[in-house]
Design a protein around this motif. Structure first.
Motif, PDB file in Angstrom:
ATOM      1  N   ILE A  41       8.557  -3.730  34.925  1.00  0.00           N
ATOM      2  CA  ILE A  41       7.802  -4.529  34.140  1.00  0.00           C
ATOM      3  C   ILE A  41       8.637  -5.715  33.557  1.00  0.00           C
ATOM      4  N   THR A  42       9.905  -5.381  33.285  1.00  0.00           N
ATOM      5  CA  THR A  42      10.860  -6.478  32.618  1.00  0.00           C
ATOM      6  C   THR A  42      11.153  -7.571  33.836  1.00  0.00           C
ATOM      7  N   GLY A  47      10.196 -12.910  36.024  1.00  0.00           N
ATOM      8  CA  GLY A  47       9.878 -13.738  37.045  1.00  0.00           C
ATOM      9  C   GLY A  47       8.583 -14.547  36.915  1.00  0.00           C
ATOM     10  N   ALA A  48       7.804 -14.115  35.878  1.00  0.00           N
ATOM     11  CA  ALA A  48       6.767 -14.852  35.439  1.00  0.00           C
ATOM     12  C   ALA A  48       7.089 -16.020  34.595  1.00  0.00           C
ATOM     13  N   LEU A  69       5.603 -24.124  44.076  1.00  0.00           N
ATOM     14  CA  LEU A  69       6.548 -23.126  44.015  1.00  0.00           C
ATOM     15  C   LEU A  69       6.790 -22.211  42.751  1.00  0.00           C
ATOM     16  N   GLY A  70       6.466 -23.180  41.723  1.00  0.00           N
ATOM     17  CA  GLY A  70       6.743 -22.289  40.548  1.00  0.00           C
ATOM     18  C   GLY A  70       5.539 -21.337  40.238  1.00  0.00           C
ATOM     19  N   PHE A  71       4.248 -21.909  40.565  1.00  0.00           N
ATOM     20  CA  PHE A  71       2.877 -20.992  40.363  1.00  0.00           C
ATOM     21  C   PHE A  71       3.237 -19.822  41.357  1.00  0.00           C
ATOM     22  N   LEU A  75       2.996 -16.005  39.800  1.00  0.00           N
ATOM     23  CA  LEU A  75       2.087 -14.940  40.561  1.00  0.00           C
ATOM     24  C   LEU A  75       2.829 -13.933  41.037  1.00  0.00           C
ATOM     25  N   ALA A  76       3.595 -13.809  41.759  1.00  0.00           N
ATOM     26  CA  ALA A  76       4.673 -12.877  42.160  1.00  0.00           C
ATOM     27  C   ALA A  76       5.227 -11.972  41.211  1.00  0.00           C
ATOM     28  N   GLY A  77       5.835 -12.662  40.187  1.00  0.00           N
ATOM     29  CA  GLY A  77       6.275 -12.007  38.961  1.00  0.00           C
ATOM     30  C   GLY A  77       5.239 -11.072  38.364  1.00  0.00           C
TER      31      GLY A  77
END
Length: 131
Positions: A41-42, A47-48, A69-71, A75-77
């Motif tokens: 979770i951390t 990452g988000a 790229l930031g989005f 999203l991946a985070g």
């Protein structure tokens, strides 16, 4: 509210029946269960936040590709933080054929063999006949 002894025995019997009759389903379901750990979770939240920072930097320097790229990083985070964790394998003492308490299972009051549902139907019929 805690379960009575009879309810606990019934639940253990239902679990054993499920393990014996549909082991493929049990294997699929138990593989997907589990809770994410605090570390996961951390890392996902970090990452988000990094993704949000990259989006803001992309907006400030007017670089749309950096914003995209930031989005994606954001999203991946979030997806990483929300994914279910992997559960550790259970100990061998809690085998499907025997309850975790280690005591031998008692046969049901029904006629002996048969599936769990057959025994439940027999019990139901006996109750209805008595009333």
């Amino acid at each position: 509210m805690p379960l009575s002894e009879q309810e606990q025995r019934l639940l253990e019997e239902m679990e054993r029946s499920l393990y014996q009759n549909d082991s493929d389903f049990v294997a699929r379901v138990t593989r997907r269960q589990g809770r994410p750990t605090y570390t996961v979770i951390t890392l996902g939240v970090l990452g988000a936040l990094a993704g949000v920072a990259i989006v803001i930097v992309g907006l400030v320097i007017k670089a749309p590709l950096l914003g995209i790229l930031g989005f994606v990083v954001m999203l991946a985070g979030v997806l990483f933080a929300l994914r279910p964790g992997m559960r550790a394998p259970k100990a061998k003492s809690a085998r499907p054929g025997r309850p975790a308490s280690g005591r031998p299972s008692r046969p049901s009051s029904g006629g002996g063999g048969g599936s769990f549902m057959d025994r439940m139907n027999e019990r139901w019929d006996k109750r209805n006949d008595q009333s």
